[in-house]
Each structure stands twice: as C-alpha cells, then as structure tokens.
Scaffold this active site. Structure first.
Site, PDB file in Angstrom:
ATOM      1  N   LYS A 234      16.174  -6.822  11.612  1.00 28.02           N
ATOM      2  CA  LYS A 234      16.389  -7.260   9.836  1.00 28.02           C
ATOM      3  C   LYS A 234      17.997  -8.374   9.917  1.00 28.02           C
ATOM      4  CE  LYS A 234      13.609  -4.386   7.669  1.00 28.02           C
ATOM      5  NZ  LYS A 234      12.561  -4.776   7.581  1.00 28.02           N
TER       6      LYS A 234
ATOM      7  N   SER B  75       0.658  -0.780   0.040  1.00 24.14           N
ATOM      8  CA  SER B  75       0.245   0.168   0.080  1.00 24.14           C
ATOM      9  C   SER B  75       0.300   1.511   0.143  1.00 24.14           C
ATOM     10  CB  SER B  75      -0.909   0.401   1.333  1.00 24.14           C
ATOM     11  OG  SER B  75      -0.163  -0.035   2.428  1.00 24.14           O
TER      12      SER B  75
END
Ligand SMILES: NC(=O)c1ccc[n+]([C@@H]2O[C@H](COP(=O)([O-])OP(=O)(O)OC[C@H]3O[C@@H](n4cnc5c(N)ncnc54)[C@H](OP(=O)(O)O)[C@@H]3O)[C@@H](O)[C@H]2O)c1
Length: 278
Positions: free
Chosen positions: A155, A16
């Site tokens: 990460k 989005s």
C-alpha cells in the site's frame, strides 16, 4: 455499441465483495452512472446484475485478462470516466518468515494489479482529456503495521505510485486520488493469508497471535464499506479532488494524521502498545 446517454462509465475492480461491491451497488442506485464491476468469477460478456451494474471477468494479476475486459468495455461504451482500483487482499505474518514468493504475490495483486489496469485505462482517459483514477490504499499505506509488513509495503507502493501519476497526468485533465480506509467490515479478514513458520518455536509466534487477534477483532467491528462508497461519490463529484482521503474509525484516522507531526518514535510507541508487541 449500447447507448449510455449522459451516464458516466465507471470501472470498479474487486466489485464482487466488500468495498468494491459497496461502491458499485451504491453508485448503481444513482441515475448518473453505469458501472462495470470486476471479479475473477464473472464472465465476458458481463452479467447484468441491475440496470446500471454489470459484472465482468477480470483477474488483475493477468495481463490478458485485464486487456480482454477493458477492450470489451471500451468497445461497448467508447469511454471510461472513472476507474476505481479496489481489488486486493492481505497477507500477514512476521517479515522474517515471509518468503519472497509470498511477498511477490502480495505485490502482484495490490500493486502491479493497479498498474496493469491503469496502463490499459490511461490512454482512454488521456484521449478524452478527463477522468478519475481512484485507488483504495489503506491506513496501512501510511503506517507500517506490525505483522502486516508486506501488506503495508504494497500500500505504501500504491501511495508513491499515485502521487507520481497524479502529477504526470495533470496536463491531460486526469484526477488521481487515494482513499485510505481504516478497518472496514468486509470479507478481507476471512480471506487474509496468515504466514507463520511451521516451527512451533517461532520467536514471533506469541506477538503475532496477539496482534492478529486485535487486528481481526477491529476489522470485524470496523466501519461499513458504504462509508467508502459515499466518500467515492463525493470525490467523483468534485472538480478538484485532494490527493488523499482517510475514511473509517476516527481513532485510526487520528493516529495516521499524527505522522510527520509528532516524532516517529511516538507513533511506534502507540502501535506497539496497541498491538501488544512488547
Ligand atoms: N477491509 C479493510 O479493513 C480494508 C482497509 C483498508 C483497505 N482495504 C482495501 O480495500 C480493498 C478491498 O478490500 P475489501 O476489504 O473489500 O476485501 P474483500 O471483501 O475481500 O474484497 C476483495 C475484492 O478484491 C477482488 N480480488 C482479489 N484478488 C483479485 C485479483 N487477483 N483480480 C481481481 N480481483 C481480485 C475480489 O474479487 P474476486 O475474488 O471475486 O475476484 C473481491 O471483489 C483492498 O485493496 C484492501 O486492501 C481494506
């Protein structure tokens, strides 16, 4: 069940906004792909935003939501060729002042979110004996960034996970790849959750404020997310993609590439000087 012809079915989480959106829109312009992009704000059945792009509701933090979205897609398409894990967000703040609860929220989306989606998609790719799983890591997945400690840790986790998954799924023809962007101009900066002690005497306050100002400025002037989209196209057209690809500002790619080549102490010095933690 619709007829998708020879089009490759691509599932992109976090489509989005920012990197995920750019990847979805870029591939949707090509005739070879049909994309299902995910957002927590979309719906099931999905909303068709162009001929080759549909937005489907998925919250990567929620097992049932991931299952419902992937079941819907598979019922329609009978295959998934490419999974791009782009959903994610950042928290920032001193490690000492970050609660376990906040740290877990960071991992819930950035790390467990990827695992949740992979667990549902892997059986499909494995039975097909082909497929790509591409996860958006970060330069922060290679270097521990000050005041983004839990973001970096989430990460780093994605990096280890993908390296292992790449080996485990090789016999099934699945390619597992990491994309490590440097600063990229997206909504990530405005959405970042800043964690700082309400205590105005926090010993970290001055360092944190100086560092985060530099980080935000670099991101707002960062690379275009389309650079990641172009790289993604290159990867999925490659029969033998590498384990990892850096993308974004040259200086950031360069510093990250120094890891393991120069002493850690020198990398720390660069980061301390750059982010003014001295
Ligand atoms: N921007 C950078 O400088 C940069 C650098 C390196 C790596 N990255 C990584 O790139 C990825 C994309 O970030 P961006 O920069 O494009 O940020 P962004 O513009 O804020 O987009 C984040 C996307 O993640 C989705 N998302 C967040 N939480 C979610 C959840 N629980 N379930 C499903 N979707 C969720 C959002 O969708 P909804 O809110 O609509 O659900 C949105 O589409 C992240 O993994 C980020 O860590 C960014």
């Amino acid at each position: 069940m619709k007829d998708y012809g020879d089009k490759k079915i691509v599932l992109i989480t976090g489509a989005s906004s920012g990197i995920g959106k750019s990847c979805a829109e870029y591939l949707a312009q090509k005739k070879d792909f049909h994309i299902f992009g995910t957002s927590r704000k979309a719906s099931i059945p999905p909303i068709k935003t162009s001929d080759n792009l549909e937005m489907i509701k998925m919250d990567v933090n929620n097992d049932a939501s991931v299952e419902e979205a992937i079941n819907y897609i598979f019922k329609e398409t009978k295959r998934i060729d490419i999974l791009v894990n782009a959903a994610g967000f950042g928290i920032s703040g001193p490690i000492e002042e970050t609660s376990i609860e906040k740290a877990k929220e960071q991992f819930e989306t950035n790390f467990f979110g990827i695992h949740r989606v992979c667990r549902k998609v892997l059986p499909i790719l494995r039975k097909q004996k082909t497929g790509y799983i591409i996860s958006i890591s970060s330069i922060g997945g290679l270097l521990g960034l000050p005041f983004q400690g839990f973001y970096s840790a989430s990460k780093f986790a994605v990096e280890g996970y993908s390296e292992a998954l790449r080996i485990e799924t090789r016999p099934f023809g699945i390619h597992v790849v990491l994309i490590e962007p440097g600063d990229t101009k997206t909504s990530f900066t405005d959405r970042r959750e800043k964690i700082i002690s309400t205590d105005k005497d926090s010993p970290y306050k001055e360092y944190f404020e100086k560092t985060i100002k530099i980080v935000e400025n670099d991101e707002r002037n960062g690379a275009s997310p389309e650079e990641v989209a172009k790289l993604l196209e290159r990867i999925i057209n490659s029969p033998h993609p590498k384990t990892r690809y850096k993308v974004g500002p040259t200086s950031q790619k360069f510093v990250a590439s120094l890891k393991g080549k120069i002493p850690d102490r020198s990398i720390e010095w660069i980061l301390r000087k750059y982010y003014k933690v001295y």
